[in-house]
Design a protein around this motif. Structure first.
Motif, PDB file in Angstrom:
ATOM      1  N   VAL A 169      22.718  38.904  42.312  1.00  0.00           N
ATOM      2  CA  VAL A 169      23.252  40.133  42.909  1.00  0.00           C
ATOM      3  C   VAL A 169      22.593  41.331  42.224  1.00  0.00           C
ATOM      4  CG1 VAL A 169      25.320  41.448  43.460  1.00  0.00           C
ATOM      5  CG2 VAL A 169      25.434  38.955  43.356  1.00  0.00           C
ATOM      6  N   VAL A 170      21.830  42.082  42.992  1.00  0.00           N
ATOM      7  CA  VAL A 170      21.062  43.207  42.460  1.00  0.00           C
ATOM      8  C   VAL A 170      21.470  44.482  43.184  1.00  0.00           C
ATOM      9  CG1 VAL A 170      18.757  44.135  42.082  1.00  0.00           C
ATOM     10  CG2 VAL A 170      19.130  41.669  41.963  1.00  0.00           C
ATOM     11  N   GLY A 171      21.593  45.567  42.439  1.00  0.00           N
ATOM     12  CA  GLY A 171      21.961  46.838  43.045  1.00  0.00           C
ATOM     13  C   GLY A 171      23.465  47.062  42.976  1.00  0.00           C
ATOM     14  N   GLY A 172      23.898  48.219  43.493  1.00  0.00           N
ATOM     15  CA  GLY A 172      25.327  48.534  43.484  1.00  0.00           C
ATOM     16  C   GLY A 172      25.887  48.698  42.094  1.00  0.00           C
ATOM     17  N   GLU A 173      25.042  49.147  41.164  1.00  0.00           N
ATOM     18  CA  GLU A 173      25.480  49.299  39.782  1.00  0.00           C
ATOM     19  C   GLU A 173      25.882  50.749  39.505  1.00  0.00           C
ATOM     20  OE1 GLU A 173      21.965  47.970  37.909  1.00  0.00           O
ATOM     21  OE2 GLU A 173      22.235  45.864  38.487  1.00  0.00           O
ATOM     22  N   GLY A 174      26.415  50.969  38.319  1.00  0.00           N
ATOM     23  CA  GLY A 174      26.842  52.312  37.961  1.00  0.00           C
ATOM     24  C   GLY A 174      28.279  52.585  38.376  1.00  0.00           C
ATOM     25  N   ARG A 219      31.705  45.875  33.865  1.00  0.00           N
ATOM     26  CA  ARG A 219      32.925  46.145  34.625  1.00  0.00           C
ATOM     27  C   ARG A 219      32.777  47.447  35.414  1.00  0.00           C
ATOM     28  NH1 ARG A 219      37.533  43.748  35.148  1.00  0.00           N
ATOM     29  NH2 ARG A 219      39.493  44.847  35.519  1.00  0.00           N
ATOM     30  N   GLU A 220      31.858  47.390  36.371  1.00  0.00           N
ATOM     31  CA  GLU A 220      31.586  48.536  37.219  1.00  0.00           C
ATOM     32  C   GLU A 220      30.802  48.054  38.436  1.00  0.00           C
ATOM     33  OE1 GLU A 220      29.275  50.836  34.422  1.00  0.00           O
ATOM     34  OE2 GLU A 220      27.391  50.025  35.206  1.00  0.00           O
ATOM     35  N   GLY A 221      30.914  48.808  39.516  1.00  0.00           N
ATOM     36  CA  GLY A 221      30.129  48.521  40.699  1.00  0.00           C
ATOM     37  C   GLY A 221      30.293  47.117  41.238  1.00  0.00           C
ATOM     38  N   VAL A 222      29.200  46.548  41.722  1.00  0.00           N
ATOM     39  CA  VAL A 222      29.230  45.232  42.338  1.00  0.00           C
ATOM     40  C   VAL A 222      29.533  44.137  41.311  1.00  0.00           C
ATOM     41  CG1 VAL A 222      27.822  43.526  43.556  1.00  0.00           C
ATOM     42  CG2 VAL A 222      27.731  45.905  44.233  1.00  0.00           C
ATOM     43  N   GLY A 223      29.092  44.333  40.059  1.00  0.00           N
ATOM     44  CA  GLY A 223      29.399  43.354  39.024  1.00  0.00           C
ATOM     45  C   GLY A 223      30.891  43.145  38.870  1.00  0.00           C
ATOM     46  N   ARG A 224      31.630  44.242  38.915  1.00  0.00           N
ATOM     47  CA  ARG A 224      33.088  44.141  38.821  1.00  0.00           C
ATOM     48  C   ARG A 224      33.663  43.438  40.049  1.00  0.00           C
ATOM     49  NH1 ARG A 224      37.205  49.002  37.093  1.00  0.00           N
ATOM     50  NH2 ARG A 224      39.151  47.818  37.343  1.00  0.00           N
ATOM     51  N   CYS A 225      33.121  43.732  41.239  1.00  0.00           N
ATOM     52  CA  CYS A 225      33.602  43.087  42.462  1.00  0.00           C
ATOM     53  C   CYS A 225      33.397  41.584  42.413  1.00  0.00           C
ATOM     54  CB  CYS A 225      32.882  43.664  43.681  1.00  0.00           C
ATOM     55  SG  CYS A 225      33.321  45.364  44.056  1.00  0.00           S
ATOM     56  N   VAL A 226      32.221  41.155  41.934  1.00  0.00           N
ATOM     57  CA  VAL A 226      31.948  39.723  41.831  1.00  0.00           C
ATOM     58  C   VAL A 226      32.909  39.073  40.848  1.00  0.00           C
ATOM     59  CG1 VAL A 226      30.257  38.006  41.072  1.00  0.00           C
ATOM     60  CG2 VAL A 226      29.530  39.924  42.495  1.00  0.00           C
ATOM     61  N   GLY A 227      33.124  39.721  39.709  1.00  0.00           N
ATOM     62  CA  GLY A 227      34.052  39.173  38.728  1.00  0.00           C
ATOM     63  C   GLY A 227      35.454  39.007  39.286  1.00  0.00           C
ATOM     64  N   GLU A 228      35.930  40.002  40.012  1.00  0.00           N
ATOM     65  CA  GLU A 228      37.271  39.922  40.598  1.00  0.00           C
ATOM     66  C   GLU A 228      37.341  38.842  41.672  1.00  0.00           C
ATOM     67  OE1 GLU A 228      37.826  43.915  41.898  1.00  0.00           O
ATOM     68  OE2 GLU A 228      38.548  44.629  39.941  1.00  0.00           O
ATOM     69  N   ALA A 229      36.255  38.674  42.442  1.00  0.00           N
ATOM     70  CA  ALA A 229      36.223  37.634  43.467  1.00  0.00           C
ATOM     71  C   ALA A 229      36.276  36.249  42.837  1.00  0.00           C
ATOM     72  CB  ALA A 229      34.960  37.784  44.322  1.00  0.00           C
ATOM     73  N   VAL A 230      35.545  36.049  41.752  1.00  0.00           N
ATOM     74  CA  VAL A 230      35.574  34.763  41.052  1.00  0.00           C
ATOM     75  C   VAL A 230      36.947  34.526  40.428  1.00  0.00           C
ATOM     76  CG1 VAL A 230      34.595  33.464  39.121  1.00  0.00           C
ATOM     77  CG2 VAL A 230      33.095  34.761  40.648  1.00  0.00           C
ATOM     78  N   ARG A 231      37.541  35.584  39.882  1.00  0.00           N
ATOM     79  CA  ARG A 231      38.885  35.465  39.307  1.00  0.00           C
ATOM     80  C   ARG A 231      39.898  35.030  40.355  1.00  0.00           C
ATOM     81  NH1 ARG A 231      41.428  41.053  38.636  1.00  0.00           N
ATOM     82  NH2 ARG A 231      41.479  40.671  40.885  1.00  0.00           N
ATOM     83  N   ASP A 232      39.867  35.651  41.531  1.00  0.00           N
ATOM     84  CA  ASP A 232      40.801  35.292  42.602  1.00  0.00           C
ATOM     85  C   ASP A 232      40.577  33.867  43.076  1.00  0.00           C
ATOM     86  OD1 ASP A 232      41.740  37.864  42.376  1.00  0.00           O
ATOM     87  OD2 ASP A 232      40.687  38.630  44.133  1.00  0.00           O
ATOM     88  N   HIS A 233      39.308  33.447  43.126  1.00  0.00           N
ATOM     89  CA  HIS A 233      39.010  32.066  43.521  1.00  0.00           C
ATOM     90  C   HIS A 233      39.577  31.073  42.515  1.00  0.00           C
ATOM     91  CE1 HIS A 233      36.746  28.453  44.522  1.00  0.00           C
ATOM     92  NE2 HIS A 233      36.283  28.443  43.285  1.00  0.00           N
ATOM     93  N   CYS A 234      39.379  31.339  41.231  1.00  0.00           N
ATOM     94  CA  CYS A 234      39.843  30.424  40.190  1.00  0.00           C
ATOM     95  C   CYS A 234      41.362  30.359  40.111  1.00  0.00           C
ATOM     96  CB  CYS A 234      39.260  30.832  38.831  1.00  0.00           C
ATOM     97  SG  CYS A 234      37.464  30.619  38.707  1.00  0.00           S
ATOM     98  N   ALA A 235      42.025  31.428  40.526  1.00  0.00           N
ATOM     99  CA  ALA A 235      43.490  31.459  40.452  1.00  0.00           C
ATOM    100  C   ALA A 235      44.133  30.465  41.415  1.00  0.00           C
ATOM    101  CB  ALA A 235      43.996  32.870  40.742  1.00  0.00           C
ATOM    102  N   THR A 236      43.450  30.137  42.496  1.00  0.00           N
ATOM    103  CA  THR A 236      44.040  29.256  43.515  1.00  0.00           C
ATOM    104  C   THR A 236      43.301  27.933  43.664  1.00  0.00           C
ATOM    105  OG1 THR A 236      42.694  30.343  45.229  1.00  0.00           O
ATOM    106  CG2 THR A 236      44.902  31.224  44.834  1.00  0.00           C
ATOM    107  N   ALA A 237      42.130  27.787  43.043  1.00  0.00           N
ATOM    108  CA  ALA A 237      41.314  26.592  43.246  1.00  0.00           C
ATOM    109  C   ALA A 237      41.645  25.521  42.221  1.00  0.00           C
ATOM    110  CB  ALA A 237      39.828  26.963  43.156  1.00  0.00           C
TER     111      ALA A 237
END
Length: 500
Positions: free
Chosen positions: A103-108, A141-159
């Motif tokens: 995942v590249v871009g969407g930083e800052g 913990r910003e931009g797209v990096g934060r979004c990916v982290g939260e998406a993985v967290r939500d996946h792990c919470a129910t998987a």
């Protein structure tokens, strides 16, 4: 030994009135400049830094986050990627990836659009978990990096725990940009290092606590973005040439169907470019490879289309370089893994590729074991001869691969145990006493392999009188035999399997 880089030459940053070096560090942390020293106008990491053993590695504990620790390492930006990959898989224990999503871009500090956030949360993680992937981001913990982290967290919470292990978020962050990075420093290693961020200034960047591993890239600079870019590209390129734990043909009839699926292929690297702003040189590089670009229109395509976009991009890359149908088999395996027969039909079975039997064999096994009849039909319609494929050994392998919780599997195991007992009694009667001990070990190990004998018995019990018994001919059992007599399998059947 893993190294770090430290700026050892002060190169004045004119915009700071002499207070800062161009590396971003303060003047007082550099060696003093003598009057006769040559004036340097441009700072360069290779020339103006020195290497020292790294002093930040171990396990990272995010204070108050309530999640397990993440391995981390500070390393020089020119560290060989093979050393790093070995460390990540062998020492850190990360599962070998079948797909790498970069995942590249969407930083800052710019906010990510809700539509992009939803695509990452649903489409990206779903596509990743169905294959077993590493998702590589900036780790901040910003931009797209934060979004990916939260998406993985939500996946792990129910998987399930097995599904959790299939999605690994790896942060590749610039060491000199990390807020409170001194909390991670310990020359002996930190197990764990407690990372605590409180009242962080808006312009600063901290590590994201939802990533499972961190590579902190050090070129000797402080506060600069992009220092990790080349290292990350080299690492991703190295991974793309490695063998993984999934899907290589074993080439032998002695292996089970599960062996065929759980062997190896090379992982693919899919670049997800979240466009916000790119420099001219980046735009030029992208334009020169425009035939590899697949555009995902977030406002027009739904999150369910994201795995289709990934697969289409990989197929497009394969078509540019492929000279043989076998070079498309990895993309075909992804289509089977994601159960996207529609993509397979439109991208791989549209007449452009002339598939051969050996190209479809592994994916056919995958489709049968994982109960995907649409793919079975597709392969048969496109050149796979089912009579050549379903040999007796292949049938035994397929039945052996059934899940233990499958009802048919329990029936087969029950009949197998009956036959194991029968085999032992016949062996004792057939073998002289002096040879019994020498062959007993071979008999016991071979007798525990599932064969067509058990399959035939279970199918006969399920189907009863609806049809003729299955597989009597290869077993040497005559059609008119009663079931009790058929259970006493001829000696030549045991000779076939155990070499009597």
């Amino acid at each position: 030994m893993i190294k770090k880089r430290v700026c050892t030459t002060f190169v004045e940053d004119s915009s700071s009135n002499g207070a800062l070096c161009q590396c971003g560090g303060a003047r007082d942390i550099h060696a003093p400049i003598s009057a006769g020293d040559h004036v340097i106008s441009q700072w360069d990491s290779e020339e103006h830094t020195s290497e020292y053993p790294t002093d930040a590695f171990g396990q990272l504990e995010f204070a108050g986050a309530g999640r397990r620790n993440s391995p981390f390492l500070r390393l020089a930006h020119d560290t060989p990627p093979d050393n790093v990959y070995s460390l990540m898989t062998s020492q850190w224990g990360l599962p070998i990836p079948n797909l790498v999503v970069s995942v590249v871009g969407g930083e800052g500090k710019e906010k990510v659009k809700p539509r992009v956030r939803e695509v990452i949360r649903q489409g990206l993680v779903r596509a990743a978990q169905s294959t077993g992937a590493w998702i590589m981001t900036s780790g901040l913990r910003e931009g797209v990096g934060r979004c990916v982290g939260e998406a993985v967290r939500d996946h792990c919470a129910t998987a399930s725990s097995l599904s959790q292990a299939k999605v690994i978020a790896v942060g590749v962050a610039p060491w000199g940009l990390i807020y409170q990075r001194q909390q991670l420093v310990n020359p002996q290693g930190s197990f764990p290092a407690r990372y605590y961020v409180h009242n962080m200034p808006h312009e600063c960047s901290c590590l994201d606590n939802n990533h499972q591993a961190f590579l902190l890239i050090d070129d000797g600079s402080v506060g600069h973005r992009g220092t990790e870019t080349m290292f990350r590209a080299n690492l991703e390129d190295f991974i793309s040439h490695q063998r993984t734990g999934i899907w290589e043909a074993c080439g032998s009839g002695e292996h089970t169907a599960r062996d065929w699926i759980e062997s190896a292929c090379r992982p693919k690297v899919f670049l997800l470019l979240v466009v916000t702003f790119v420099f001219f040189t980046q735009a030029l590089s992208i334009y020169q490879n425009r035939d590899l670009i697949t555009v995902f229109h977030g406002d027009q395509e739904g999150r369910d289309d994201f795995d289709r976009i990934i697969l289409r991009a990989l197929v497009r890359a394969a078509k540019r370089d492929a000279n043989d149908p076998s070079e498309y088999t990895e993309e075909l395996k992804l289509a089977v893994a994601w159960d996207r027969v529609d993509i397979a039909k439109s991208e791989l079975f549209n007449g452009d590729i002339h598939w051969r039997y050996e190209d479809l064999e592994e994916s056919m096994t995958d489709a049968l074991v994982n109960d995907k009849p649409h793919f079975v039909r597709l392969f048969v319609e496109n050149g796979l001869n089912i009579l050549d494929y379903l040999t007796y050994h292949r049938l035994e392998s397929l039945y052996s691969s059934l899940s233990d919780c499958n009802l048919v599997s329990s029936f087969l195991q029950r009949r197998l145990q009956e036959r194991v007992g029968l085999a032992g009694s016949q062996a004792r009667l057939a073998l002289p006493d002096e040879n019994h001990h020498a062959t007993s070990h071979t008999t016991q190990s071979a007798a525990r392999d599932l064969t067509l004998y058990e399959v035939s018995r279970v199918l006969s019990e399920i189907m009863e009188d609806v049809c003729q018994p299955f597989y009597y001919a290869p077993l040497g059992v005559e059609q008119g035999w009663a079931s009790r007599k058929a259970m006493k399998v001829p000696v030549r059947f045991f000779q076939r399997y155990w070499g009597w």
